[in-house]
Design a protein around this motif. Structure first.
Motif, PDB file in Angstrom:
ATOM      1  N   THR A  15       1.155  -1.044  -0.105  1.00  0.00           N
ATOM      2  CA  THR A  15      -0.234   0.325  -0.653  1.00  0.00           C
ATOM      3  C   THR A  15       0.908   1.174  -0.071  1.00  0.00           C
ATOM      4  O   THR A  15       0.552   2.396  -0.809  1.00  0.00           O
ATOM      5  CB  THR A  15      -1.347  -0.245   1.219  1.00  0.00           C
ATOM      6  N   LEU A  16       2.304   0.598   1.163  1.00  0.00           N
ATOM      7  CA  LEU A  16       2.898   2.446   0.780  1.00  0.00           C
ATOM      8  C   LEU A  16       3.561   2.557  -0.630  1.00  0.00           C
ATOM      9  O   LEU A  16       3.420   3.974  -0.736  1.00  0.00           O
ATOM     10  CB  LEU A  16       4.268   1.859   1.209  1.00  0.00           C
ATOM     11  N   ARG A  17       3.764   1.619  -1.625  1.00  0.00           N
ATOM     12  CA  ARG A  17       4.214   1.661  -2.188  1.00  0.00           C
ATOM     13  C   ARG A  17       3.978   2.256  -3.607  1.00  0.00           C
ATOM     14  O   ARG A  17       3.825   2.866  -4.817  1.00  0.00           O
ATOM     15  CB  ARG A  17       4.760  -0.130  -2.606  1.00  0.00           C
ATOM     16  N   LEU A  18       2.415   2.214  -2.905  1.00  0.00           N
ATOM     17  CA  LEU A  18       1.369   2.814  -4.526  1.00  0.00           C
ATOM     18  C   LEU A  18       1.050   3.706  -4.330  1.00  0.00           C
ATOM     19  O   LEU A  18       0.472   5.100  -5.052  1.00  0.00           O
ATOM     20  CB  LEU A  18       0.578   2.319  -4.185  1.00  0.00           C
ATOM     21  N   GLN A  19       1.326   4.619  -3.032  1.00  0.00           N
ATOM     22  CA  GLN A  19       1.233   5.988  -2.946  1.00  0.00           C
ATOM     23  C   GLN A  19       1.762   7.399  -4.304  1.00  0.00           C
ATOM     24  O   GLN A  19       3.173   6.889  -4.203  1.00  0.00           O
ATOM     25  CB  GLN A  19       1.623   6.395  -1.758  1.00  0.00           C
ATOM     26  N   LYS A  20       0.906   8.108  -4.858  1.00  0.00           N
ATOM     27  CA  LYS A  20       1.930   8.996  -4.967  1.00  0.00           C
ATOM     28  C   LYS A  20       2.704  10.570  -4.809  1.00  0.00           C
ATOM     29  O   LYS A  20       3.089  10.802  -5.083  1.00  0.00           O
ATOM     30  CB  LYS A  20       1.084   9.440  -6.288  1.00  0.00           C
ATOM     31  N   VAL A  21       1.430  10.703  -3.831  1.00  0.00           N
ATOM     32  CA  VAL A  21       2.558  11.556  -2.837  1.00  0.00           C
ATOM     33  C   VAL A  21       3.356  11.037  -1.659  1.00  0.00           C
ATOM     34  O   VAL A  21       3.421   9.714  -0.998  1.00  0.00           O
ATOM     35  CB  VAL A  21       1.308  12.445  -2.534  1.00  0.00           C
ATOM     36  N   PRO A  22       4.408  11.258  -2.433  1.00  0.00           N
ATOM     37  CA  PRO A  22       5.775  10.848  -1.339  1.00  0.00           C
ATOM     38  C   PRO A  22       5.447  11.119  -0.357  1.00  0.00           C
ATOM     39  O   PRO A  22       5.408  11.530   0.867  1.00  0.00           O
ATOM     40  CB  PRO A  22       7.477  11.590  -1.954  1.00  0.00           C
ATOM     41  N   VAL A  23       5.906   9.993   0.267  1.00  0.00           N
ATOM     42  CA  VAL A  23       6.173   9.798   2.257  1.00  0.00           C
ATOM     43  C   VAL A  23       7.027   9.755   2.811  1.00  0.00           C
ATOM     44  O   VAL A  23       8.181   8.742   2.797  1.00  0.00           O
ATOM     45  CB  VAL A  23       5.227   7.860   2.763  1.00  0.00           C
ATOM     46  N   ARG A  24       7.248  10.914   3.473  1.00  0.00           N
ATOM     47  CA  ARG A  24       8.594  11.100   4.219  1.00  0.00           C
ATOM     48  C   ARG A  24       8.866  10.239   5.690  1.00  0.00           C
ATOM     49  O   ARG A  24      10.003  10.456   6.281  1.00  0.00           O
ATOM     50  CB  ARG A  24       8.924  12.006   4.860  1.00  0.00           C
ATOM     51  N   ALA A  25       7.393  10.394   6.734  1.00  0.00           N
ATOM     52  CA  ALA A  25       7.704   9.422   8.012  1.00  0.00           C
ATOM     53  C   ALA A  25       6.566   9.037   8.013  1.00  0.00           C
ATOM     54  O   ALA A  25       5.418   8.844   7.365  1.00  0.00           O
ATOM     55  CB  ALA A  25       7.578  10.865   8.762  1.00  0.00           C
ATOM     56  N   ILE A  26       6.571   8.482   9.048  1.00  0.00           N
ATOM     57  CA  ILE A  26       5.426   6.882   9.719  1.00  0.00           C
ATOM     58  C   ILE A  26       5.250   6.955  10.908  1.00  0.00           C
ATOM     59  O   ILE A  26       6.528   6.600  11.858  1.00  0.00           O
ATOM     60  CB  ILE A  26       5.402   5.280   8.380  1.00  0.00           C
ATOM     61  N   ILE A  27       4.469   6.982  11.212  1.00  0.00           N
ATOM     62  CA  ILE A  27       3.735   7.507  12.884  1.00  0.00           C
ATOM     63  C   ILE A  27       4.099   5.464  13.135  1.00  0.00           C
ATOM     64  O   ILE A  27       2.311   5.120  12.280  1.00  0.00           O
ATOM     65  CB  ILE A  27       3.128   8.162  13.510  1.00  0.00           C
ATOM     66  N   MET A  28       4.115   4.412  14.346  1.00  0.00           N
ATOM     67  CA  MET A  28       3.872   3.293  14.256  1.00  0.00           C
ATOM     68  C   MET A  28       3.386   2.952  15.736  1.00  0.00           C
ATOM     69  O   MET A  28       4.189   3.468  16.609  1.00  0.00           O
ATOM     70  CB  MET A  28       5.335   2.752  13.777  1.00  0.00           C
ATOM     71  N   SER A  29       1.926   2.529  15.734  1.00  0.00           N
ATOM     72  CA  SER A  29       1.051   2.035  16.669  1.00  0.00           C
ATOM     73  C   SER A  29       1.229   0.764  16.593  1.00  0.00           C
ATOM     74  O   SER A  29       0.355  -0.291  16.098  1.00  0.00           O
ATOM     75  CB  SER A  29      -0.302   2.749  17.066  1.00  0.00           C
ATOM     76  N   ALA A  30       2.325   0.079  16.667  1.00  0.00           N
ATOM     77  CA  ALA A  30       1.946  -1.651  16.332  1.00  0.00           C
ATOM     78  C   ALA A  30       3.489  -2.671  17.401  1.00  0.00           C
ATOM     79  O   ALA A  30       3.754  -1.499  18.020  1.00  0.00           O
ATOM     80  CB  ALA A  30       2.874  -1.541  15.330  1.00  0.00           C
ATOM     81  N   SER A  31       3.430  -3.499  17.711  1.00  0.00           N
ATOM     82  CA  SER A  31       4.028  -4.226  18.628  1.00  0.00           C
ATOM     83  C   SER A  31       5.108  -4.472  17.740  1.00  0.00           C
ATOM     84  O   SER A  31       5.734  -4.610  16.389  1.00  0.00           O
ATOM     85  CB  SER A  31       3.894  -5.864  18.348  1.00  0.00           C
ATOM     86  N   TYR A  32       6.842  -4.527  18.576  1.00  0.00           N
ATOM     87  CA  TYR A  32       7.916  -4.450  18.386  1.00  0.00           C
ATOM     88  C   TYR A  32       8.141  -5.478  16.796  1.00  0.00           C
ATOM     89  O   TYR A  32       9.256  -4.904  15.762  1.00  0.00           O
ATOM     90  CB  TYR A  32       8.867  -4.555  19.207  1.00  0.00           C
ATOM     91  N   ARG A  33       7.943  -7.026  16.659  1.00  0.00           N
ATOM     92  CA  ARG A  33       8.300  -7.222  16.158  1.00  0.00           C
ATOM     93  C   ARG A  33       7.693  -7.210  14.329  1.00  0.00           C
ATOM     94  O   ARG A  33       8.221  -6.772  13.367  1.00  0.00           O
ATOM     95  CB  ARG A  33       8.171  -8.544  16.508  1.00  0.00           C
ATOM     96  N   ALA A  34       6.672  -6.710  14.501  1.00  0.00           N
ATOM     97  CA  ALA A  34       6.074  -5.939  13.306  1.00  0.00           C
ATOM     98  C   ALA A  34       6.231  -4.546  13.039  1.00  0.00           C
ATOM     99  O   ALA A  34       6.635  -4.290  11.352  1.00  0.00           O
ATOM    100  CB  ALA A  34       4.555  -5.713  13.242  1.00  0.00           C
ATOM    101  N   ALA A  35       7.060  -3.856  13.548  1.00  0.00           N
ATOM    102  CA  ALA A  35       7.722  -2.609  13.499  1.00  0.00           C
ATOM    103  C   ALA A  35       9.031  -3.006  12.933  1.00  0.00           C
ATOM    104  O   ALA A  35       9.316  -2.695  11.494  1.00  0.00           O
ATOM    105  CB  ALA A  35       7.527  -1.673  14.830  1.00  0.00           C
TER     106      ALA A  35
END
Length: 496
Positions: free
Chosen positions: A324-344
């Protein structure tokens, strides 16, 4: 069963009221409690019924104690009712006054030795004996996020060992008993029930997980049991007004996400359209995402276009999020993660080559030290540019709280490295210990809750005072910033 339930509702308040009166001899009270325990044994046909009756009796005892401590009755009247109850248990039969207090006197008087425990009969408070107070923790001690549970318990044990070596709390040693729920809500009820019914705990402290808390909190509230210092920033433990028996040390995930957004926008100058959220599909992910959305609104920005990259809870299945991230036309420069450590860690591993300059920032629920350990295995390029908001100061720092924690950890668990989760457990346990000390020797849940709600400006050396109130059951609102360097060590970061 119905007769004994009615009896529990009548006898319990009598017992509870005299327990609040120090001049009443404890053997008199113990004798009645033991007889009533035997009545429960004879009336109940299975363990579930015995547990149900014991819980009802416990609640009735607490109501009676509260009647004295709140001034609704006094010790003179309480002892007079005890005398009536004692007379009703004699073989000659009850006088009229006693019959009103205890209608099932014949069965009560004839009961043999007890087979049901109410915690400590002298105190009639589950989980408390003359020399011990038992607490429980539910967490994953197996599975992909087991390290968080182990570290949280380690921090609590460190604080408990420290106070136990100093004589305990009012002469009682503190003990923590663990139950493994694997971070699966379907297993949480069984874990909590085991702690409550089998291990006879006084309260829960440091339990881990947002979705699991959604199961554990209602169980605790129904039994008026303390649910303290959970490792979650979710809203399930932050009702407005707060649930009486639920207390938090840590700030909410929404507060952490808000701090992360403000840091990225104001300090790193990243346009909000170029910030995405990587979130677990559960309450943890929802809370982090909601915090980001709230921060956008506070900045006067429309939150409807926030990109959310999801993955299934309690897994490391992140490929769909990466695609999903790779399909974005607007470049993503930062990601906020609300996840477990292994998934992150897996998400960073799969996206670092695609986006070498990407800034990854995570809320503390990830388990900062565990995330660092995972990324160090991948190499320096995977740790650089990774930030984690924390609810405790940097473990590499030299604040009074951190130094005390590290000294105690080295003493009781030599070889264990300082960790953000265990530091949080240490801090939360020390807040609880302060409340226990102020609650006094005749301890019960209601007295402890009252003591906690009166906590004002507690200084544990964190650099911020800690407080509770009847309308606020969260001790801290402070967020610290940390960033991993190329060696995989956290360095402090100024978020503002």
């Amino acid at each position: 069963m119905e007769l004994v339930r009615d009896l529990a509702g009548r006898v319990g308040p009598v017992i509870g009221s005299v327990l609040a009166c120090p001049d009443v001899a404890r053997p008199r009270i113990q004798s009645i409690i033991e007889k009533f325990a035997a009545v429960i044994r004879d009336a109940a046909t299975n363990e579930a019924q015995r547990s149900d009756l014991a819980q009802l009796f416990d609640r009735s005892v607490a109501d009676g104690r509260n009647a004295v401590t709140s001034g609704r009755t006094d010790c003179r009247l309480a002892e007079r009712r005890l005398v009536d109850l004692e007379q009703s248990l004699t073989p000659s039969g009850p006088p009229p006054a006693a019959a009103a207090a205890a209608p099932a006197a014949p069965a009560f008087a004839a009961a043999p030795a007890p087979a049901v425990s109410f915690g400590n009969p002298v105190n009639a408070v589950r989980g408390i004996s003359d020399n011990e107070i038992r607490f429980g923790i539910t967490a994953a001690f197996t599975g992909p996020v087991r390290e968080r549970g182990r570290q949280m318990k380690l921090g609590i044990e460190t604080a408990f060992n420290q106070v136990n070596d100093a004589g305990g709390v009012g002469g009682r040693k503190l003990r923590i008993i663990a139950a493994d729920d694997g971070n699966e809500p379907a297993r949480t009820l069984q874990a909590v029930r085991q702690l409550y019914e089998k291990d006879q705990i006084f309260g829960l402290v440091g339990s881990i997980g947002t979705a699991t808390a959604a199961v554990a909190v209602p169980y605790a509230l129904e039994r008026r049991m303390l649910f303290f210092g959970a490792y979650t920033g979710g809203n399930v433990v932050r009702r407005d007004p707060p649930d009486r028996y639920v207390f938090n040390y840590r700030p909410s995930y929404a507060e952490e996400a808000d701090a992360a957004v403000r840091y990225l926008v104001k300090m790193r100058r990243i346009p909000v359209r170029q910030i995405a959220v990587f979130a677990q599909q559960d309450d943890l992910g929802d809370a982090g995402f909601a915090g980001v959305a709230k921060a956008y609104r506070a900045l006067g920005i429309n939150d409807s276009a926030i990109l959310r990259l999801n993955y299934p809870r309690n897994t490391i299945e992140v490929d769909e999020a990466v695609n999903t991230l790779r399909l974005q036309k607007v470049p993503v420069r930062a990601i906020i993660m609300s996840a477990s450590y292994r998934a992150a860690a897996k998400f960073i591993e799969k996206t670092r080559n695609l986006y070498p300059e990407m800034i990854f920032t995570s809320i503390s629920g990830v388990g900062g030290s565990s995330l660092a350990d995972e990324l160090k295995l991948l190499g320096p390029r995977y740790t650089t540019g990774v930030l984690v908001t924390q609810v405790v100061p940097a473990v590499s720092g030299h604040s009074s709280a951190v130094l005390e924690y590290k000294n105690a950890l080295a003493k009781y668990f030599p070889g264990e490295a300082p960790d953000y989760a265990s530091l949080e457990g240490f801090v939360a346990a020390n807040i609880l210990i302060d409340g226990l000390k102020r609650a006094g020797a005749q301890l019960d849940t209601e007295k402890l809750v009252d003591a906690l709600e009166s906590t004002r400006n507690l200084d544990l050396g964190l650099g911020v005072p800690l407080s509770f109130a009847r309308s606020d059951h969260q001790a801290s609102h402070k967020i610290w910033g940390t960033a991993l360097d190329e060696t995989g060590r956290f360095q402090p970061v100024d978020l503002e």
